[in-house]
Design a protein around this motif. Sequence first.
Motif, PDB file in Angstrom:
ATOM      1  N   LEU A 154      -5.238   3.725  -4.219  1.00  0.00           N
ATOM      2  CA  LEU A 154      -5.626   4.522  -3.043  1.00  0.00           C
ATOM      3  C   LEU A 154      -4.506   5.478  -2.648  1.00  0.00           C
ATOM      4  O   LEU A 154      -3.338   5.229  -2.937  1.00  0.00           O
ATOM      5  CB  LEU A 154      -6.040   3.624  -1.861  1.00  0.00           C
ATOM      6  CG  LEU A 154      -5.025   3.232  -0.795  1.00  0.00           C
ATOM      7  CD1 LEU A 154      -5.700   2.478   0.312  1.00  0.00           C
ATOM      8  CD2 LEU A 154      -3.893   2.458  -1.380  1.00  0.00           C
ATOM      9  N   ARG A 157     -10.649   8.852  -2.929  1.00  0.00           N
ATOM     10  CA  ARG A 157      -9.963   7.566  -2.888  1.00  0.00           C
ATOM     11  C   ARG A 157      -8.575   7.604  -3.534  1.00  0.00           C
ATOM     12  O   ARG A 157      -7.621   7.027  -3.041  1.00  0.00           O
ATOM     13  CB  ARG A 157     -10.842   6.517  -3.591  1.00  0.00           C
ATOM     14  CG  ARG A 157     -10.156   5.201  -3.921  1.00  0.00           C
ATOM     15  CD  ARG A 157     -10.030   4.337  -2.703  1.00  0.00           C
ATOM     16  NE  ARG A 157      -9.445   3.040  -3.046  1.00  0.00           N
ATOM     17  CZ  ARG A 157      -9.231   2.083  -2.169  1.00  0.00           C
ATOM     18  NH1 ARG A 157      -9.554   2.250  -0.909  1.00  0.00           N
ATOM     19  NH2 ARG A 157      -8.703   0.946  -2.525  1.00  0.00           N
ATOM     20  N   HIS A 160      -2.836  -9.536  -2.856  1.00  0.00           N
ATOM     21  CA  HIS A 160      -3.791 -10.415  -3.547  1.00  0.00           C
ATOM     22  C   HIS A 160      -3.303 -10.855  -4.921  1.00  0.00           C
ATOM     23  O   HIS A 160      -3.953 -11.656  -5.580  1.00  0.00           O
ATOM     24  CB  HIS A 160      -5.148  -9.726  -3.658  1.00  0.00           C
ATOM     25  CG  HIS A 160      -5.602  -9.171  -2.350  1.00  0.00           C
ATOM     26  ND1 HIS A 160      -5.655  -9.941  -1.203  1.00  0.00           N
ATOM     27  CD2 HIS A 160      -5.968  -7.916  -1.974  1.00  0.00           C
ATOM     28  CE1 HIS A 160      -6.048  -9.173  -0.203  1.00  0.00           C
ATOM     29  NE2 HIS A 160      -6.237  -7.947  -0.632  1.00  0.00           N
ATOM     30  N   ASN A 187     -10.871  -0.579  -7.970  1.00  0.00           N
ATOM     31  CA  ASN A 187     -12.176  -1.088  -7.531  1.00  0.00           C
ATOM     32  C   ASN A 187     -13.014  -0.113  -6.711  1.00  0.00           C
ATOM     33  O   ASN A 187     -14.141  -0.419  -6.345  1.00  0.00           O
ATOM     34  CB  ASN A 187     -11.954  -2.370  -6.723  1.00  0.00           C
ATOM     35  CG  ASN A 187     -10.860  -2.184  -5.675  1.00  0.00           C
ATOM     36  OD1 ASN A 187     -10.809  -1.142  -5.019  1.00  0.00           O
ATOM     37  ND2 ASN A 187      -9.999  -3.164  -5.534  1.00  0.00           N
ATOM     38  N   HIS A 201       0.799  -1.237   0.000  1.00  0.00           N
ATOM     39  CA  HIS A 201       0.000   0.000   0.000  1.00  0.00           C
ATOM     40  C   HIS A 201       0.826   1.278   0.000  1.00  0.00           C
ATOM     41  O   HIS A 201       0.477   2.248  -0.654  1.00  0.00           O
ATOM     42  CB  HIS A 201      -0.931   0.019   1.219  1.00  0.00           C
ATOM     43  CG  HIS A 201      -2.058  -0.936   1.115  1.00  0.00           C
ATOM     44  ND1 HIS A 201      -1.893  -2.301   1.217  1.00  0.00           N
ATOM     45  CD2 HIS A 201      -3.380  -0.737   0.897  1.00  0.00           C
ATOM     46  CE1 HIS A 201      -3.064  -2.896   1.077  1.00  0.00           C
ATOM     47  NE2 HIS A 201      -3.985  -1.976   0.880  1.00  0.00           N
ATOM     48  N   HIS A 261     -10.149  -6.760   0.194  1.00  0.00           N
ATOM     49  CA  HIS A 261     -10.149  -7.421  -1.124  1.00  0.00           C
ATOM     50  C   HIS A 261      -9.565  -8.827  -1.113  1.00  0.00           C
ATOM     51  O   HIS A 261      -9.263  -9.400  -2.164  1.00  0.00           O
ATOM     52  CB  HIS A 261      -9.473  -6.513  -2.153  1.00  0.00           C
ATOM     53  CG  HIS A 261     -10.259  -5.247  -2.343  1.00  0.00           C
ATOM     54  ND1 HIS A 261      -9.932  -4.072  -1.714  1.00  0.00           N
ATOM     55  CD2 HIS A 261     -11.404  -5.013  -3.011  1.00  0.00           C
ATOM     56  CE1 HIS A 261     -10.844  -3.153  -2.005  1.00  0.00           C
ATOM     57  NE2 HIS A 261     -11.744  -3.690  -2.785  1.00  0.00           N
ATOM     58  N   ASP A 315      -7.514  -7.135   5.063  1.00  0.00           N
ATOM     59  CA  ASP A 315      -7.725  -6.360   3.839  1.00  0.00           C
ATOM     60  C   ASP A 315      -9.007  -6.830   3.165  1.00  0.00           C
ATOM     61  O   ASP A 315      -9.197  -8.022   2.941  1.00  0.00           O
ATOM     62  CB  ASP A 315      -6.542  -6.553   2.884  1.00  0.00           C
ATOM     63  CG  ASP A 315      -6.562  -5.533   1.779  1.00  0.00           C
ATOM     64  OD1 ASP A 315      -5.782  -4.576   1.842  1.00  0.00           O
ATOM     65  OD2 ASP A 315      -7.390  -5.679   0.865  1.00  0.00           O
TER      66      ASP A 315
HETATM   67  S1  SF4 Z   1      -7.811  -2.605  -3.435  1.00  0.00           S
HETATM   68 FE1  SF4 Z   1      -6.154  -1.262  -3.989  1.00  0.00          FE
HETATM   69  S2  SF4 Z   1      -5.324  -0.592  -2.045  1.00  0.00           S
HETATM   70 FE2  SF4 Z   1      -6.571  -2.390  -1.612  1.00  0.00          FE
HETATM   71  S3  SF4 Z   1      -5.142  -4.109  -1.752  1.00  0.00           S
HETATM   72 FE3  SF4 Z   1      -6.022  -3.855  -3.770  1.00  0.00          FE
HETATM   73  S4  SF4 Z   1      -4.605  -2.546  -4.888  1.00  0.00           S
HETATM   74 FE4  SF4 Z   1      -4.136  -2.355  -2.720  1.00  0.00          FE
END
Ligand code: SF4
Length: 471
Positions: free
Chosen positions: A416, A440, A114, A434, A68, A135, A133
């Motif tokens: 982000l 954001r 991820h 996303n 991040h 996601h 997290d």
């Molecule tokens: S949604 Fe964006 S900030 Fe969250 S883990 Fe995935 S790439 Fe990183």
Amino acid sequence: MTTTRPRTLAEKVWEAHTVRRGEGAEPDLLYIDLHLVHEVTSPQAFDGLRLAGRKVRRPDLTIATEDHNVPTVDIELPIADPVSRTQVETLRKNCKEFGVRLHPMGDAEQGIVHVIGPQLGLTQPGMTVVCGDSHTSTHGAFGAMAFGIGTSEVEHVLATQTLPLRPFKTMAINVDGRLRPGVTAKDVILAVIAKIGTGGGQGYVLEYRGSAIEALSMEARMTICNMSIEAGARAGMIAPDETTFAYLKGRPHAPQGADWDAAVENWKSLRTDEGAVFDAEVHLDADSLTPFVTWGTNPGQGLPLSESVPDPEQIADETERFAAEKALSYMDLKPGTPLRDIKVDTVFLGSCTNGRIEDLRAAADVLQGRKVAEGVRMLVVPGSMRVRQAAEAEGLDKVFLDAGAEWRQAGCSMCLGMNPDQLAPGERSASTSNRNFEGRQGKGGRTHLVSPLVAAATAVRGTLSSPEDLN
Ligand code: SF4
Ligand SMILES: CC(C)[C@H](C(=O)O)[C@@H](O)C(=O)O
């Protein structure tokens, strides 16, 4: 035992991991197979362990990465922002102290949490996968039960490798038919969220099924499961099949030899039984889908690219009308404007939704021999160092650079605003990420969520576009 009752995929994985079944309103205690860690949600969890004098119970099932807060240029320099630097340094200290494997910035396996789990073959069918997290739902593409947890739960999993949890409700998302050329997994999931709403999946694990889902690659399946959380769901899953097995075979952490054969045999049983009942079902016709983009400030405020900015006055539901008014004011958009006429300043190709090699290939295909429009900046940020390396081996970096795009190192980047890659106030982006929430991608920034194909075509034309518009 209830093993003779037809069960959904989600129920099978849940039951296989129930260490202790909760009585009455008590939660079940679930065993966790894989715990992914990043720098944002782990510091207090490690502090908690230290305070209690505890160890990480299964360091071998725990893996950490920096994603991040990392910059995507000049990564050999110290991180300039003190908050980001502290988070990354704290993760390094914690991983060293507790014996957790970490892939730091610059490492060949570093990348968005991820992206690296599946890439290393750590994410496997039938597993329970958690991470601090939201996601984490991405990993459900393999038929795993994968969901985001809070920092106190991260501590619980670090200490015990288990988690107390109440079972999720189940929802089938049936997508049948065939996607037309130019229509991608991103369009499918944006259409799903527009249909059920950002709260439509609350309390559910979504199982995506049907012929259109079965036809998707693993990378496309990950894109879909990734955004389950944007529909409010706890998790998203897709039953493993030959596509899944082919993706996993030979990956560093995939089983090998006889173990592989045994694993595949077992994985084949991970399907929703005939006659199993979901708590809810939704149907979508793949043939009727077209490229989808968002116009508002939540991922459910999306429409086919061929349509126009909606008129809040035409929205019957009062809450939705109010939300649309507020969104249009933040986005500085006028009702009735064709979505194709919306001009963007920046295009971001990347994130755990669309930062994998197939996403980069799809965008490069559109950009080949073309140029990014004057006045538009395009950032291409691979989801991991491996993705970056693969793209370079295929010459995709050259395609992006020749088109006038920037070719970056791996990380969450402009998904982000926790790192230097941000929108300036008032700046508008087409982004393959996303979330399009207010601020954001940077304070005052305006985000339109799009697929990699739409991102690339938009970069060329300077207004929201699909590859069809380039002919
Ligand atoms: S949604 Fe964006 S900030 Fe969250 S883990 Fe995935 S790439 Fe990183
Ligand atoms: C920072 C992290 C906790 C957060 C999440 O949970 O999803 C981030 O990855 C995001 O995408 O907003």
